[in-house]
Structure formats: structure tokens, C-alpha cells
Design a protein around this motif. Structure first.
Motif, PDB file in Angstrom:
ATOM      1  N   ALA A 163       0.538  -1.307  -0.136  1.00  0.00           N
ATOM      2  CA  ALA A 163       0.072   0.022   0.037  1.00  0.00           C
ATOM      3  C   ALA A 163       0.738   1.390  -0.130  1.00  0.00           C
ATOM      4  N   GLY A 164       2.084   0.792  -0.431  1.00  0.00           N
ATOM      5  CA  GLY A 164       2.741   2.554  -0.100  1.00  0.00           C
ATOM      6  C   GLY A 164       2.429   3.367  -0.954  1.00  0.00           C
ATOM      7  N   ALA A 165       2.396   3.101  -1.991  1.00  0.00           N
ATOM      8  CA  ALA A 165       1.637   3.389  -3.636  1.00  0.00           C
ATOM      9  C   ALA A 165       0.371   4.563  -3.156  1.00  0.00           C
ATOM     10  N   GLY A 166      -0.829   4.059  -1.538  1.00  0.00           N
ATOM     11  CA  GLY A 166      -1.642   4.317  -1.982  1.00  0.00           C
ATOM     12  C   GLY A 166      -1.954   6.006  -2.327  1.00  0.00           C
ATOM     13  N   CYS A 167      -1.082   6.899  -1.981  1.00  0.00           N
ATOM     14  CA  CYS A 167      -1.244   7.787  -2.600  1.00  0.00           C
ATOM     15  C   CYS A 167      -0.481   8.580  -3.408  1.00  0.00           C
ATOM     16  N   GLY A 168      -0.397   7.853  -4.564  1.00  0.00           N
ATOM     17  CA  GLY A 168       0.274   7.996  -5.525  1.00  0.00           C
ATOM     18  C   GLY A 168       1.779   8.369  -5.537  1.00  0.00           C
ATOM     19  N   GLU A 169       2.426   9.095  -6.177  1.00  0.00           N
ATOM     20  CA  GLU A 169       3.663   9.622  -6.100  1.00  0.00           C
ATOM     21  C   GLU A 169       3.969  10.783  -5.609  1.00  0.00           C
ATOM     22  N   HIS A 170       2.925  11.052  -4.178  1.00  0.00           N
ATOM     23  CA  HIS A 170       2.510  12.567  -3.320  1.00  0.00           C
ATOM     24  C   HIS A 170       2.949  12.545  -2.039  1.00  0.00           C
ATOM     25  N   TRP A 171       3.567  13.790  -1.547  1.00  0.00           N
ATOM     26  CA  TRP A 171       4.088  13.471  -0.176  1.00  0.00           C
ATOM     27  C   TRP A 171       4.158  15.528  -0.124  1.00  0.00           C
ATOM     28  N   PRO A 172       3.706  16.114   1.143  1.00  0.00           N
ATOM     29  CA  PRO A 172       2.889  15.218   1.960  1.00  0.00           C
ATOM     30  C   PRO A 172       1.274  15.611   1.671  1.00  0.00           C
ATOM     31  N   LEU A 173       0.932  15.527   0.654  1.00  0.00           N
ATOM     32  CA  LEU A 173      -0.181  15.771   0.040  1.00  0.00           C
ATOM     33  C   LEU A 173      -0.680  14.308  -0.828  1.00  0.00           C
ATOM     34  N   CYS A 174      -1.344  13.114  -0.505  1.00  0.00           N
ATOM     35  CA  CYS A 174      -2.208  12.022  -0.999  1.00  0.00           C
ATOM     36  C   CYS A 174      -2.804  11.923  -2.487  1.00  0.00           C
ATOM     37  N   ASN A 175      -2.847  11.594  -3.394  1.00  0.00           N
ATOM     38  CA  ASN A 175      -3.104  11.803  -3.858  1.00  0.00           C
ATOM     39  C   ASN A 175      -3.322  13.111  -4.697  1.00  0.00           C
ATOM     40  N   GLY A 176      -2.603  14.007  -3.995  1.00  0.00           N
ATOM     41  CA  GLY A 176      -2.546  15.790  -4.882  1.00  0.00           C
ATOM     42  C   GLY A 176      -3.804  17.048  -3.462  1.00  0.00           C
ATOM     43  N   VAL A 177      -4.106  15.832  -2.739  1.00  0.00           N
ATOM     44  CA  VAL A 177      -4.865  16.546  -2.036  1.00  0.00           C
ATOM     45  C   VAL A 177      -5.081  16.560  -0.319  1.00  0.00           C
ATOM     46  N   VAL A 178      -5.731  16.886   0.200  1.00  0.00           N
ATOM     47  CA  VAL A 178      -5.423  16.510   1.766  1.00  0.00           C
ATOM     48  C   VAL A 178      -5.283  15.520   2.505  1.00  0.00           C
ATOM     49  N   THR A 224      -9.354   4.303  -2.414  1.00  0.00           N
ATOM     50  CA  THR A 224      -9.001   2.653  -2.321  1.00  0.00           C
ATOM     51  C   THR A 224      -8.599   2.410  -1.276  1.00  0.00           C
ATOM     52  N   LEU A 225      -8.603   0.905  -0.542  1.00  0.00           N
ATOM     53  CA  LEU A 225      -8.113   0.046   0.555  1.00  0.00           C
ATOM     54  C   LEU A 225      -6.504   0.779   0.509  1.00  0.00           C
ATOM     55  N   HIS A 226      -5.847   0.777  -0.833  1.00  0.00           N
ATOM     56  CA  HIS A 226      -4.632   0.779  -0.163  1.00  0.00           C
ATOM     57  C   HIS A 226      -4.433   2.691  -0.291  1.00  0.00           C
ATOM     58  N   THR A 227      -5.701   3.100  -0.232  1.00  0.00           N
ATOM     59  CA  THR A 227      -5.209   4.355   0.163  1.00  0.00           C
ATOM     60  C   THR A 227      -5.244   5.139   1.495  1.00  0.00           C
ATOM     61  N   VAL A 228      -6.357   4.072   1.432  1.00  0.00           N
ATOM     62  CA  VAL A 228      -6.861   4.338   3.293  1.00  0.00           C
ATOM     63  C   VAL A 228      -5.783   3.882   4.069  1.00  0.00           C
ATOM     64  N   ILE A 229      -5.288   2.592   3.755  1.00  0.00           N
ATOM     65  CA  ILE A 229      -3.861   1.805   4.715  1.00  0.00           C
ATOM     66  C   ILE A 229      -2.905   3.362   4.761  1.00  0.00           C
ATOM     67  N   GLU A 230      -2.166   3.615   3.442  1.00  0.00           N
ATOM     68  CA  GLU A 230      -1.059   4.021   3.758  1.00  0.00           C
ATOM     69  C   GLU A 230      -1.448   5.887   3.928  1.00  0.00           C
ATOM     70  N   PHE A 231      -2.831   6.789   4.094  1.00  0.00           N
ATOM     71  CA  PHE A 231      -3.386   7.568   4.638  1.00  0.00           C
ATOM     72  C   PHE A 231      -3.277   7.656   5.850  1.00  0.00           C
TER      73      PHE A 231
END
Length: 344
Positions: free
Chosen positions: A50-65, A71-78
């Protein structure tokens, strides 16, 4: 191991002022326990990919706060980022409370500031992983290096929080100079454990990415790791178990020597704890290999590694702050002092 209870039973009270003083050791011990949980959750992120759950964005997640329709991976990473952020807030609170309740030069201030710095570095290393795409199924050799640095910084952070909790509980600071053989042995032991942890991070990554799911024997797996097509991460997988044997043997020998050089009850007690945790960790390591590194076993192995590190730090700390030396020993007792400066 109820360390704070042991310290209170010994009658150690922090040199602090005001009613808020009682919260400093509580916050420090709490931050230590919480960060162990954050470390384990970080391992869950790696194990689930799930490390890529927020895409290649940091500190934002998929470009948003706050991610929308995650997705499940996004939930885990966030959630990992949120728990890590809370670690930073706890560190800030620890620094503020240490500054408010202790006098200038008190070692708890140094420990709190060091902990905060290491948590900031922890976040930056994690950010580098995300921004460079060294997550999920990436097999880039640089990922192994960053994972190793991440683990070393994690161990340093746990050590800093442990010392902060001890100093906040009224325990003495450490004078590094003039410790003689005990200081050198302890430094080497801690250094070897850091290297072992870094190698373990690379091996865990290799297990995740390359461990075959078939019925291959360990020997066949090692041969595959050194095939012409094998990557650097695969080549390095065998380093960890070999280094584990060497490091464990050294730590057992070191613990025995420290118990003779600094024959205090606390040194002997932590020598016993270290012996026990090494035995448990070796069994877990063998089980991890035999079971082909299932997720729950990797988490157990990591938890034991954290405990082993903290126990070793405690043993070395007790040895370096021991006041009673065996009669006739070449070393002489050192007065208690603090890092940095002198105790208030």
C-alpha cells in the motif's frame, strides 16, 4: 517490563517544577510505546503493497489533503501518514513539556529535542521513498538503501525516546568520556545492531518482492538469489541471517563482560533480559525462513527486533551509569553527569 514502575519504586523523581512535571515521564513512556505501534503499522503498509496508495505525492495524498473515495491501499497509506503525523505532535508536546518543567541543562531536554529531530528525519526519509517511487512493487536497488536508512533512523528514534523517558523519570545522564572498555564494547554492540537492522530491512524487502511461493528449499532460494538475473536486493538477502549470528554472539559476550566490569544488579538484570530476547529472536528468525516469511511472522520478527534494540540500549545505559564497580577493577567510578551539560 514495567520500566517506569521500576524507576518509581527505586525512588527516582525528576528534577522538575510545577504540577505538570508528573506528566513529562508519562508522556515520554507513552510516546515510546506509540512509536513502536507506528513502526509496526508502517510494516503493514509495506507488506500489503500500500506504499503507493497516495500515488507519488507527499505530503499530500493523491494531490489533496484528504483523499476522496479512497481505495483500500489509499486508506492504509493515509492512515499511516496520520499516525506518523501524530508522532510528530507528541514529540513537539514532549519538547514543550520538557522545557517548561525542567531546568536548563537537564538531559530530558536534550532527549526530547533529539527525538523531535529524528521524527522529522523519519518523515523526510518516508517522503523521499514516496517521491522517488520506491514503494509498492518497486525493485529499484535504491529502495533497499532507503529502507535500511529508514530502519536505522527508527532505531535511533526509539533509543532517544527511551533515554528521554529515563531522564524524565529522574535517572542520571551519561558521561561518554572516560568509560574505558565498557564504553567501547557498548558502542560496538549498538553499532552492530544498527547494521543488523538495516540488513534486516533489505532482507524483508527481498522476501516481499522475490521470495518464491513454490516449495523451494532455503538452499535453492539462495542459489536463485545469486543467479545471473538476480538483482542487488536479492544478492543481499543472505547478509542478514549471517550478520544475525555474529551480532548475537557478540552481544551475549558483551553482556557478560559488562556484568563483570560493572557488577550492579541492574546490569545483571538487563543482561538476563538481553539473553532471553536474543533466544526468542533467533527462534523467530528460523521460523520466518521455514515458513517463507508470512506477514504475521515478519511483524513478530520486527517487534522482537525493536524490543531487542531497546533492551540493549538499557543494558549499555545501566553499565555506563553504574556507580559501583567490582573491587580491584582497573576502571574507577565516574561521577554522574548529563548530556548535555550537568544535571540541574
Amino acid at each position: 517490563m514495567n520500566l517506569s514502575g521500576t524507576l518509581r519504586a527505586a525512588g527516582a523523581e525528576p528534577q522538575t517544577q510545577g504540577a505538570a512535571a508528573v506528566w513529562l515521564p508519562r508522556l515520554a513512556w507513552g510516546a515510546l510505546a506509540y512509536n513502536v505501534l507506528v513502526i509496526l503499522w508502517g510494516a503493514v503498509v509495506r507488506l500489503t503493497g500500500a506504499g503507493a496508495g497516495c500515488g507519488e505525492h507527499w505530503p499530500l495524498c493523491n494531490g489533496v489533503v484528504v483523499p476522496q473515495s479512497p481505495t483500500l491501499h489509499t486508506v492504509i497509506e493515509f492512515s499511516h501518514r496520520l499516525t506518523s503525523g501524530l508522532s510528530g505532535l507528541l514529540a513537539l508536546a514532549l519538547v514543550a513539556l520538557a522545557m517548561f518543567t525542567t531546568r536548563r541543562g537537564h538531559p530530558a531536554r536534550f532527549g526530547a529535542l533529539l527525538s523531535l529531530g529524528l521524527i522529522v528525519l523519519e518523515g523526510l526519509v518516508g517522503g523521499v521513498q514516496v517521491l522517488l517511487g520506491l514503494t509498492a512493487q518497486s525493485t529499484d536497488p535504491a529502495r533497499g538503501f532507503v529502507q535500511g536508512v529508514h530502519l536505522a533512523n527508527t532505531f535511533a528514534l526509539l533509543g532517544a525516546l527511551l533515554l528521554t523517558a529515563l531522564w524524565a523519570s529522574g535517572q542520571p545522564g551519561v558521561r561518554l568520556r572516560g568509560q574505558g572498555r565498557a564504553g567501547g564494547l557498548g558502542a560496538l554492540g549498538l553499532g552492530l545492531l544498527l547494521l543488523l537492522g538495516m540488513a534486516g530491512a533489505v532482507t524483508a524487502l527481498g522476501d516481499l518482492l522475490f521470495l518464491p511461493a513454490d516449495g523451494s528449499t532455503p538452499i535453492e532460494t539462495v542459489k536463485r538469489d545469486y543467479a545471473v538475473t538476480a538483482s542487488v536486493i536479492e544478492n543481499l538477502r543472505v547478509v542478514h541471517p549471517m550478520l544475525a549470528i555474529v551480532t548475537s554472539a557478540y552481544l551475549l559476550w558483551m553482556a557478560g563482560v559488562l556484568a563483570r566490569l560493572r557488577p550492579e544488579a541492574e546490569v545483571r538484570r538487563w543482561r538476563g533480559w538481553l539473553t532471553g530476547i536474543i533466544a526468542a529472536q533467533m527462534l523467530a528468525g528460523f521460523a520466518n525462513v521455514a515458513l517463507k516469511a508470512p506477514g504475521w511472522m515478519q511483524l513478530t520478527h520486527l517487534l522482537l527486533a525493536c524490543i531487542m534494540w531497546l533492551v540493549t540500549v538499557m543494558l549499555v545505559y545501566r553499565a555506563l551509569t553504574a556507580l559501583a564497580l567490582r573491587p580491584g577493577a582497573p576502571e574507577t567510578p565516574r561521577p554522574v553527569s548529563d548530556l548535555p551539560g550537568r544535571s540541574a
